[in-house]
Enzyme design. Structure first.
Site, PDB file in Angstrom:
ATOM      1  N   GLN A  17       0.776  -1.249   0.000  1.00 34.98           N
ATOM      2  CA  GLN A  17       0.000   0.000   0.000  1.00 34.98           C
ATOM      3  C   GLN A  17       0.805   1.295   0.000  1.00 34.98           C
ATOM      4  O   GLN A  17       0.484   2.234  -0.742  1.00 34.98           O
ATOM      5  CB  GLN A  17      -0.969   0.011   1.207  1.00 34.98           C
ATOM      6  CG  GLN A  17      -1.859   1.227   1.198  1.00 34.98           C
ATOM      7  CD  GLN A  17      -2.939   1.269   2.275  1.00 34.98           C
ATOM      8  OE1 GLN A  17      -3.500   2.309   2.526  1.00 34.98           O
ATOM      9  NE2 GLN A  17      -3.246   0.159   2.923  1.00 34.98           N
ATOM     10  N   LYS A  75      15.857 -10.403 -10.863  1.00 35.28           N
ATOM     11  CA  LYS A  75      16.991 -11.131 -10.290  1.00 35.28           C
ATOM     12  C   LYS A  75      17.728 -11.898 -11.388  1.00 35.28           C
ATOM     13  O   LYS A  75      18.837 -12.375 -11.179  1.00 35.28           O
ATOM     14  CB  LYS A  75      16.511 -12.074  -9.189  1.00 35.28           C
ATOM     15  CG  LYS A  75      16.196 -11.326  -7.894  1.00 35.28           C
ATOM     16  CD  LYS A  75      15.983 -12.263  -6.753  1.00 35.28           C
ATOM     17  CE  LYS A  75      15.881 -11.500  -5.450  1.00 35.28           C
ATOM     18  NZ  LYS A  75      15.358 -12.333  -4.373  1.00 35.28           N
ATOM     19  N   GLU A 140       1.544  -1.487   8.212  1.00 42.81           N
ATOM     20  CA  GLU A 140       0.719  -0.397   8.742  1.00 42.81           C
ATOM     21  C   GLU A 140       0.669  -0.289  10.273  1.00 42.81           C
ATOM     22  O   GLU A 140       1.059   0.723  10.856  1.00 42.81           O
ATOM     23  CB  GLU A 140      -0.702  -0.583   8.188  1.00 42.81           C
ATOM     24  CG  GLU A 140      -1.762   0.323   8.777  1.00 42.81           C
ATOM     25  CD  GLU A 140      -1.573   1.772   8.379  1.00 42.81           C
ATOM     26  OE1 GLU A 140      -1.521   2.045   7.177  1.00 42.81           O
ATOM     27  OE2 GLU A 140      -1.495   2.643   9.271  1.00 42.81           O
ATOM     28  N   ASP A 169       0.634   3.571   6.016  1.00 46.93           N
ATOM     29  CA  ASP A 169       0.797   3.232   4.602  1.00 46.93           C
ATOM     30  C   ASP A 169       0.519   4.417   3.676  1.00 46.93           C
ATOM     31  O   ASP A 169       1.428   5.054   3.175  1.00 46.93           O
ATOM     32  CB  ASP A 169      -0.141   2.072   4.240  1.00 46.93           C
ATOM     33  CG  ASP A 169       0.403   0.735   4.719  1.00 46.93           C
ATOM     34  OD1 ASP A 169       1.610   0.648   4.989  1.00 46.93           O
ATOM     35  OD2 ASP A 169      -0.370  -0.218   4.813  1.00 46.93           O
ATOM     36  N   GLY A 248      -7.665  19.859  20.077  1.00 47.54           N
ATOM     37  CA  GLY A 248      -7.141  21.206  20.276  1.00 47.54           C
ATOM     38  C   GLY A 248      -7.826  21.871  21.447  1.00 47.54           C
ATOM     39  O   GLY A 248      -8.119  21.218  22.456  1.00 47.54           O
ATOM     40  N   GLY A 249      -8.093  23.149  21.329  1.00 51.62           N
ATOM     41  CA  GLY A 249      -8.713  23.876  22.438  1.00 51.62           C
ATOM     42  C   GLY A 249     -10.227  23.730  22.465  1.00 51.62           C
ATOM     43  O   GLY A 249     -10.887  24.316  23.318  1.00 51.62           O
ATOM     44  N   GLN A 273     -17.233  24.743  20.331  1.00 55.63           N
ATOM     45  CA  GLN A 273     -16.264  25.787  19.972  1.00 55.63           C
ATOM     46  C   GLN A 273     -16.501  26.964  20.916  1.00 55.63           C
ATOM     47  O   GLN A 273     -17.648  27.409  21.074  1.00 55.63           O
ATOM     48  CB  GLN A 273     -16.520  26.183  18.521  1.00 55.63           C
ATOM     49  CG  GLN A 273     -15.407  26.953  17.878  1.00 55.63           C
ATOM     50  CD  GLN A 273     -15.811  27.432  16.482  1.00 55.63           C
ATOM     51  OE1 GLN A 273     -16.982  27.442  16.139  1.00 55.63           O
ATOM     52  NE2 GLN A 273     -14.830  27.851  15.716  1.00 55.63           N
TER      53      GLN A 273
END
Ligand code: CAO
Length: 416
Positions: A17, A75, A140, A169, A248-249, A273
């Site tokens: 991925q 190869k 992952e 990924d 966040g705030g 908010q």
């Protein structure tokens, strides 16, 4: 319509991925991406989690659209010779093999640079070069643990948790794409290629930036006021898991809506908010909270934020997640329904914008995929089907000057 990356030739030596997500993005934007795969088997994801017998799995088709497929055993000496020809006329080589695999194949950075000094060589590894874990193979979830995401995701009373989003990924692939485009711009100035390396650990950590912010705040003041542990719980000396708290705030939480008892996704995310407190109170029918000193400021609200969420849930009890968002949007409140993959797959806006696209495929009929999340005013990235294994082998070899007989011989030697 010409595309910005038209004329850029990319050897796509990637699998699974992280690498394929990068080269797919560049292919959408016009690059000629030639996926080099082992004859007979190809990228392992062609066979992983198949839903239709004998048809490439969705894991492959959804990460390899707009590419060509060249089978080549790199190869074998004859295969190496073909690869060398391709290297001489390509702009970029992208790979995400395990540590040392390209060197063992005989294509170290020095050798590649010698073959084509203008070529950009882009690599994904689990850990950066020189890191004490740089010999590890990484998938992952390993990267999510190594990059700080797992220790900070989930609930405080549960174990470290993996995100469903491919932070290790596809996220690393996006970082690599930015690196490649930067190196291409650099080459316009210097005429020289360079090595671009991105590690999955670094890419996850880059997205966990705010958690490193929190570690430093915690060490300085001993608490993190936006986490559910504040003010009633305890803090240790590392950033704790914060459940569904806002990062966040702005405090926020996943809240139950009508039908949650039977529908495990009947929820919305609600953000309180700070400056939207007045409209929130109006929307909830709680005008008395607007001037109440126990609610007026974010600081005053935090000690009983979960009681506030409970009150909002009581208001949501007779509204579906969609009805709730339709009311709250009128009050400018940042919120969204928790959407399922089924809802996203059928979302008319995502279909119209080209973010969810249906792609016709030779063997599968058609499949849904996520198109370019990046939108341009002068270009619409079209998504075309992923290639069948070796679909373009003859075309690519002919382009390198091989005759029909040469191609026949290479096939006989099982080099392509
Ligand atoms: N012809 C011949 N050989 C080929 C070939 C080709 N066209 N393409 C690949 N190979 C060979 C390689 O040369 C290598 O051989 P050796 O190990 O003998 O040198 C082998 O196939 C591939 O090895 P690998 O280590 O890449 O593959 P793996 O399945 O053992 O490991 C993975 C897979 C993803 C763990 C490993 O590639 C890795 O750590 N990659 C870097 C990190 C990464 O991108 N991880 C994300 C993957 S997405 O979840």
């Amino acid at each position: 319509m010409t595309k910005p990356l038209d004329g850029i030739k990319i050897i796509d030596f990637t699998h699974v991925q992280a690498g394929p997500a990068c080269t797919q993005l560049l292919a959408w934007f016009g690059a000629d991406v030639i996926k080099v795969e082992r004859p007979g088997s190809g990228d392992v994801t062609r066979n992983q989690l198949r839903d239709i017998p004998d048809a490439d799995a969705l894991y492959f088709t959804m990460l390899n659209s707009n590419k060509k497929s060249l089978t080549l055993d790199t190869k074998k000496p004859e295969g190496k010779e073909v690869l060398e020809k391709l290297i001489r006329e390509s702009d970029v080589l992208v790979e995400n093999f395990g540590p040392g695999a390209l060197d063992r194949m005989g294509f170290s950075w020095e050798r590649l640079n010698e073959l084509n000094p203008k070529m950009i060589v882009a690599s994904v590894k689990g850990f950066s070069d020189g890191h004490h874990y740089d010999d590890l193979k990484v998938y992952e979830n390993v990267a999510q643990c190594a990059g700080g995401a797992a220790s900070t995701t989930g609930f405080w009373d549960g174990p470290p948790t993996i995100s469903a989003a491919a932070l290790g990924d596809s996220n690393t692939g996006m970082h690599l794409a930015i690196g490649i485009l930067t190196a291409l711009l650099g080459r316009d100035k210097t005429g020289k290629g360079q090595k671009v390396a991105v590690s999955m650990q670094d890419s996850v950590l880059n997205l966990c930036r705010v958690k490193l912010r929190d570690q430093q705040r915690l060490e300085r003041v001993g608490y993190l006021e936006e986490y559910p542990q504040y003010p009633h719980g305890e803090f240790g000396d590392v950033v704790p898991r914060g459940g569904n708290a806002g990062g966040g705030g702005q405090p926020g939480w996943v809240l139950k809506c009508k039908g949650w008892e039977t529908d495990s996704n009947a929820y919305i995310y609600f953000t309180i908010q700070g400056h939207a407190w007045e409209p929130i109170c109006k929307a909830l029918g709680k005008p008395e909270w607007i001037e109440d000193p126990a609610y007026k400021t974010a600081e005053a609200r935090q000690p009983h934020i979960f009681e506030i969420f409970k009150t909002i849930e009581a208001w949501l009890a007779d509204k579906t997640k969609f009805e709730a968002v339709d009311i709250l949007r009128k009050f400018d409140i940042p919120c969204a329904p928790v959407l399922t993959m089924k809802e996203l797959a059928n979302d008319p806006s995502l279909r119209a914008s080209g973010t969810i696209v249906e792609v016709p495929h030779k063997k599968r009929g058609s499949y849904l995929t996520v198109g370019s999340p990046i939108k341009f005013s002068d270009m619409k990235p079209e998504v075309t089907a992923s290639p069948l294994l070796g679909e373009h082998t003859d075309e690519v070899l002919a382009g390198l000057g091989y005759s029909k007989q040469d191609i026949f011989n290479l096939r006989e030697m099982k080099a392509v």
